[in-house]
Motif scaffolding. Structure first.
Motif, PDB file in Angstrom:
ATOM      1  N   GLU A 126       0.857  -1.184   0.000  1.00 22.53           N
ATOM      2  CA  GLU A 126       0.000   0.000   0.000  1.00 22.53           C
ATOM      3  C   GLU A 126       0.894   1.236   0.000  1.00 22.53           C
ATOM      4  O   GLU A 126       1.857   1.296   0.766  1.00 22.53           O
ATOM      5  CB  GLU A 126      -0.907  -0.001   1.235  1.00 22.53           C
ATOM      6  CG  GLU A 126      -1.867  -1.188   1.208  1.00 22.53           C
ATOM      7  CD  GLU A 126      -2.926  -1.168   2.304  1.00 22.53           C
ATOM      8  OE1 GLU A 126      -3.938  -1.862   2.155  1.00 22.53           O
ATOM      9  OE2 GLU A 126      -2.730  -0.456   3.317  1.00 22.53           O
ATOM     10  N   ARG A 132       1.376  11.507   2.221  1.00 23.28           N
ATOM     11  CA  ARG A 132       0.953  12.427   3.282  1.00 23.28           C
ATOM     12  C   ARG A 132       1.415  13.843   2.969  1.00 23.28           C
ATOM     13  O   ARG A 132       2.583  14.048   2.640  1.00 23.28           O
ATOM     14  CB  ARG A 132       1.582  12.026   4.624  1.00 23.28           C
ATOM     15  CG  ARG A 132       1.216  10.637   5.084  1.00 23.28           C
ATOM     16  CD  ARG A 132       1.904  10.330   6.411  1.00 23.28           C
ATOM     17  NE  ARG A 132       1.700   8.948   6.801  1.00 23.28           N
ATOM     18  CZ  ARG A 132       0.642   8.491   7.465  1.00 23.28           C
ATOM     19  NH1 ARG A 132      -0.311   9.323   7.843  1.00 23.28           N
ATOM     20  NH2 ARG A 132       0.548   7.216   7.776  1.00 23.28           N
ATOM     21  N   SER A 135      -1.515   7.545  11.868  1.00 28.82           N
ATOM     22  CA  SER A 135      -0.394   6.756  12.388  1.00 28.82           C
ATOM     23  C   SER A 135       0.910   7.550  12.373  1.00 28.82           C
ATOM     24  O   SER A 135       1.811   7.272  13.168  1.00 28.82           O
ATOM     25  CB  SER A 135      -0.239   5.450  11.610  1.00 28.82           C
ATOM     26  OG  SER A 135       0.110   5.713  10.278  1.00 28.82           O
ATOM     27  N   ARG A 154       0.874   9.197  15.677  1.00 26.54           N
ATOM     28  CA  ARG A 154       1.070   8.204  16.748  1.00 26.54           C
ATOM     29  C   ARG A 154       2.527   7.770  16.838  1.00 26.54           C
ATOM     30  O   ARG A 154       3.066   7.591  17.922  1.00 26.54           O
ATOM     31  CB  ARG A 154       0.181   6.966  16.510  1.00 26.54           C
ATOM     32  CG  ARG A 154      -1.308   7.240  16.679  1.00 26.54           C
ATOM     33  CD  ARG A 154      -2.106   5.950  16.883  1.00 26.54           C
ATOM     34  NE  ARG A 154      -2.075   5.067  15.739  1.00 26.54           N
ATOM     35  CZ  ARG A 154      -2.869   5.198  14.666  1.00 26.54           C
ATOM     36  NH1 ARG A 154      -3.757   6.184  14.608  1.00 26.54           N
ATOM     37  NH2 ARG A 154      -2.792   4.349  13.658  1.00 26.54           N
ATOM     38  N   ASP A 175      -3.952  13.139   3.602  1.00 28.10           N
ATOM     39  CA  ASP A 175      -3.210  11.923   3.232  1.00 28.10           C
ATOM     40  C   ASP A 175      -4.151  10.968   2.502  1.00 28.10           C
ATOM     41  O   ASP A 175      -5.373  11.161   2.500  1.00 28.10           O
ATOM     42  CB  ASP A 175      -2.559  11.246   4.458  1.00 28.10           C
ATOM     43  CG  ASP A 175      -3.560  10.851   5.532  1.00 28.10           C
ATOM     44  OD1 ASP A 175      -4.712  10.521   5.196  1.00 28.10           O
ATOM     45  OD2 ASP A 175      -3.181  10.864   6.720  1.00 28.10           O
ATOM     46  N   GLY A 203     -10.400   5.981   2.145  1.00 29.98           N
ATOM     47  CA  GLY A 203      -8.941   5.826   2.136  1.00 29.98           C
ATOM     48  C   GLY A 203      -8.185   7.128   2.004  1.00 29.98           C
ATOM     49  O   GLY A 203      -6.997   7.141   1.629  1.00 29.98           O
ATOM     50  N   ARG A 242      -7.763  11.241   3.873  1.00 34.32           N
ATOM     51  CA  ARG A 242      -8.193  12.225   4.883  1.00 34.32           C
ATOM     52  C   ARG A 242      -8.430  13.549   4.170  1.00 34.32           C
ATOM     53  O   ARG A 242      -7.536  14.045   3.472  1.00 34.32           O
ATOM     54  CB  ARG A 242      -7.151  12.393   6.000  1.00 34.32           C
ATOM     55  CG  ARG A 242      -7.122  11.222   6.954  1.00 34.32           C
ATOM     56  CD  ARG A 242      -6.387  11.530   8.252  1.00 34.32           C
ATOM     57  NE  ARG A 242      -6.599  10.459   9.204  1.00 34.32           N
ATOM     58  CZ  ARG A 242      -5.799   9.394   9.331  1.00 34.32           C
ATOM     59  NH1 ARG A 242      -4.714   9.277   8.588  1.00 34.32           N
ATOM     60  NH2 ARG A 242      -6.074   8.461  10.211  1.00 34.32           N
ATOM     61  N   ARG A 271     -14.172   6.379  12.442  1.00 36.41           N
ATOM     62  CA  ARG A 271     -13.155   5.890  13.389  1.00 36.41           C
ATOM     63  C   ARG A 271     -13.326   6.551  14.751  1.00 36.41           C
ATOM     64  O   ARG A 271     -13.191   5.917  15.789  1.00 36.41           O
ATOM     65  CB  ARG A 271     -11.737   6.212  12.883  1.00 36.41           C
ATOM     66  CG  ARG A 271     -11.306   5.461  11.641  1.00 36.41           C
ATOM     67  CD  ARG A 271      -9.804   5.642  11.399  1.00 36.41           C
ATOM     68  NE  ARG A 271      -9.383   5.122  10.108  1.00 36.41           N
ATOM     69  CZ  ARG A 271      -9.268   5.854   9.007  1.00 36.41           C
ATOM     70  NH1 ARG A 271      -9.516   7.169   9.022  1.00 36.41           N
ATOM     71  NH2 ARG A 271      -8.888   5.304   7.874  1.00 36.41           N
TER      72      ARG A 271
END
Ligand code: ADP
Ligand code: UDP
Length: 241
Positions: free
Chosen positions: A91, A95, A101, A104, A176, A201, A203, A219
């Motif tokens: 994948e 971004r 992530s 994070r 992203d 898929g 943002r 989410r």
């Protein structure tokens, strides 16, 4: 001819069906939504139609800008015909601002703009939770050749340019997104953009209000998930139709 009763493949968000042409599949968009590697599940009325419509319009735009894709044509509300490919199990994530992530992993504040687009790769493997990998992993795991990999990078940046402009003109910031590529069944030396591009898929943040207009609404239990997807479709349609 009797229509196929069983899909060739059923995934979390789509089904793949055989057609009369062995090199063409029917891709059906389901109303199901999943997050956190399938741990969180729900179904939203109209999601399949919205994602099919959004993805079809985006792939038509990409084709018109010279990006080869698997799209043949949209055939009904929730399905499109696509050229069959062997999906590369990589994948490609692009971004433009820190989110998800990336935050994070790094502790960087959500929304921090990047000086240049960040490209990352993950190994498409549900059992392993799609782990982050790099180009050396891809070489050693033989997921793609060096030539294919540089092609993926270049195409991902090209797609990012086209989509950033499209969404910008719709009042949306492309934070992203994830891409999947595949080798054409009819000619494996040719790689095309496959799968889908939709708010599942990507943002997308409203430029004026900062509101999230994508799967993060699901989410994070923000509500109004389909209202946001519908708004994305309306804005794209106003611009492209
Ligand atoms: P998942 O498999 O992750 O649950 P989906 O529910 O979206 O995801 O299922 C669609 C599947 O179809 C994905 O695995 C995707 O890689 C694959 N796919 C997408 N486009 C094509 C294509 N043109 N030919 C063959 N497979 C495809
Ligand atoms: N993404 C996706 N499928 C995946 C992983 C990520 O479509 O299996 C998309 C996701 O919607 C987001 C971007 O890729 O637009 C980056 O996701 P991220 O790595 O931040 O993961 P997340 O925070 O969603 O776990």
């Amino acid at each position: 001819m009797i229509a196929a009763m069983e899909p060739l493949y059923e995934g979390k968000a789509k089904r793949l069906w055989a057609t009369n042409d062995p090199d063409v599949l029917r891709m059906e968009f389901k109303n199901d939504a999943t997050a956190f590697n399938g741990e969180k599940k729900a179904s939203f009325d109209d999601k399949g139609r919205l994602n099919n419509a959004i993805s079809t319009r985006i792939y038509q735009l990409l084709e018109s800008e010279g990006v080869p894709t698997h799209l043949v044509r949209r055939i009904d509300d929730t399905s499109a015909e696509v050229r069959k490919v062997e999906i590369l199990p990589v994948e490609v994530i692009v971004r433009n601002f820190a989110a998800g992530s990336f935050c994070r992993r790094t502790g960087m504040a959500e929304g921090t703009p990047f000086s240049r687009s960040v490209i990352e790769f993950s190994y498409k493997n549900d059992e392993l939770g799609d782990p982050l990998i790099n180009e050396d992993y891809i070489r050693e795991m033989k997921l793609a050749s060096e030539a294919e990999l540089s092609h993926l990078r270049a195409r991902a940046l090209e797609v990012n340019g086209i989509l950033t402009r499209l969404f910008d003109e719709c009042g949306l910031r492309l934070v992203d997104f994830k891409l999947e590529f595949g080798r054409l069944a009819t000619d494996p030396s040719r790689i095309v953009l496959a799968d889908e591009i939709s708010p599942d898929g990507c943002r997308l943040w409203d430029k004026k209000t900062g509101e999230k207009m994508d799967k993060d609404r699901f989410r994070r239990d923000l509500g109004g998930v389909m209202e946001a997807y519908r708004e994305v479709l309306d804005r794209i349609s106003d611009l492209l139709d």
